[in-house]
Write a protein that holds these residues in place. Structure first.
Motif, PDB file in Angstrom:
ATOM      1  N   ILE A 218     -14.174  13.736   5.743  1.00  0.00           N
ATOM      2  CA  ILE A 218     -12.994  12.899   6.085  1.00  0.00           C
ATOM      3  C   ILE A 218     -13.190  11.260   5.688  1.00  0.00           C
ATOM      4  N   ILE A 219     -12.297  11.037   4.468  1.00  0.00           N
ATOM      5  CA  ILE A 219     -12.318   9.699   4.216  1.00  0.00           C
ATOM      6  C   ILE A 219     -11.093   9.123   4.943  1.00  0.00           C
ATOM      7  N   GLN A 220     -10.988   7.982   5.868  1.00  0.00           N
ATOM      8  CA  GLN A 220      -9.957   7.654   6.463  1.00  0.00           C
ATOM      9  C   GLN A 220      -9.892   5.966   6.207  1.00  0.00           C
ATOM     10  N   ALA A 221      -8.376   5.710   5.757  1.00  0.00           N
ATOM     11  CA  ALA A 221      -8.121   4.319   5.535  1.00  0.00           C
ATOM     12  C   ALA A 221      -6.808   3.769   6.597  1.00  0.00           C
TER      13      ALA A 221
ATOM     14  N   ALA B 188      -4.053   6.715   6.749  1.00  0.00           N
ATOM     15  CA  ALA B 188      -3.978   7.788   5.696  1.00  0.00           C
ATOM     16  C   ALA B 188      -5.544   8.446   5.656  1.00  0.00           C
ATOM     17  N   ASP B 189      -5.461   9.766   5.638  1.00  0.00           N
ATOM     18  CA  ASP B 189      -6.735  10.617   5.701  1.00  0.00           C
ATOM     19  C   ASP B 189      -6.741  11.378   4.526  1.00  0.00           C
ATOM     20  N   ILE B 190      -7.844  11.229   3.884  1.00  0.00           N
ATOM     21  CA  ILE B 190      -8.438  12.361   2.747  1.00  0.00           C
ATOM     22  C   ILE B 190      -9.598  13.287   3.163  1.00  0.00           C
ATOM     23  N   PHE B 191      -9.278  14.417   2.768  1.00  0.00           N
ATOM     24  CA  PHE B 191     -10.035  15.542   3.294  1.00  0.00           C
ATOM     25  C   PHE B 191     -10.515  16.506   2.005  1.00  0.00           C
TER      26      PHE B 191
END
Length: 302
Positions: A108-111, A91-94
């Protein structure tokens, strides 16, 4: 599943509703396996935060596991078909555009490989493009924060580090004078950094000579109320026919070890907040020249 535009807006916005796809396997109501994904979309009311879920599972069956689940070594809990919980493959949070770095790259925060159940949180969390070189400081030195990595095992941190670039106080603040660094964050009192060369450095402290830093150099930070760091450098210094003040055509190549820059803000002015140790220098071949005249150098004091 189509979401109301008051919740989520597709990216790019095509005027339609954000869409999530899912597949479910149901043998009994208490034996449920759901796989879902969410196309990139903007979360309404968050000033521009975007999210994309490439693969998420809800496993409430003891008959099977998500096909893509990966259990790390030393994971505490069932790894067999009786595993239950949530699993996020990726999952990516921009973050919003106003948080972009100077290179106009989105943060970008990537999980990835995230497991959430009664045994805690397990997986990898990473962030990229956090802080540009001209905007950041580490112990008063210009620095960037290019990436952050965090590894969790049953809600315990097993690895945490920052990567970026830093400019030591022997050269001007410029990207071409930056060194790469990796700072390990798992020590609560002192941050040990690995420093590695990216390019040759133009060292203003040494009359704009070309400085080459070896990978055996070290950089250590202390977390305290007062700033404190210790830099130990090994490498080579090259005055390649440069003019230093009124001295013309200085052509000197030398190597050095244990050159130290020691800063401690808790020291008084009389003690010296900056302590500089020139270390050991080698002045063997090749021949040195000043104004095209051969010279011999026996020692150096800085």
């Amino acid at each position: 599943i189509l979401f109301p535009r008051s919740w989520l807006i597709p990216v790019p916005d095509n005027g339609q509703k954000a869409k999530a796809n899912f597949a479910a396997t149901v043998e009994h109501w208490d034996e449920l396996m759901i796989k879902t994904s969410l196309n990139r979309c903007k979360i309404v009311g968050t000033a521009g935060i975007e999210i994309e879920i490439k693969e998420l599972w809800f496993d409430n069956t003891i008959a099977a596991n998500p096909v893509s689940i990966v259990f790390p070594s030393n994971y505490v809990g069932s790894q067999g078909p009786d595993f239950t919980g949530f699993f996020i493959k990726q999952a990516d949070i921009f973050l919003p555009d106003k948080f972009q770095s100077n290179s106009n790259q989105s943060i970008i925060i990537q999980a990835s490989n995230i497991i959430i159940n009664k045994h805690g949180l397990t997986g990898d969390i990473a962030a990229a493009n956090l802080l540009a070189l001209n905007n950041g400081k580490i112990s008063s030195m210009s620095a960037s924060v290019d990436s952050l990595k965090l590894k969790l095992l049953n809600s315990s941190i097993t690895q945490a580090y920052l990567r970026g670039k830093i400019v030591f106080p022997i050269s001007e603040d410029a990207s071409q004078n930056a060194l790469g660094y990796k700072i390990h964050l798992t020590n609560s009192t002192a941050l040990q950094a690995e420093v590695f060369p990216l390019n040759n450095i133009k060292a203003k402290l040494f009359g704009d000579a070309t400085l080459t830093i070896n990978s055996s150099s070290s950089f250590k930070l202390w977390l305290a109320q007062n700033e404190k760091f210790l830099i130990t450098l090994n490498g080579n210094l090259n005055f390649g026919n440069v003019d230093i003040l009124n001295v013309k055509k200085v052509d000197i190549k030398t190597s050095f070890q244990n050159l130290k820059i020691d800063y401690d803000d808790s020291r008084t002015t009389s003690q010296g907040k900056f302590i500089f140790d020139q270390g050991q220098w080698s002045f063997a071949s090749p021949q040195k020249f000043i104004s095209r005249i051969p010279v011999t150098i026996k020692d150096v004091k800085i």
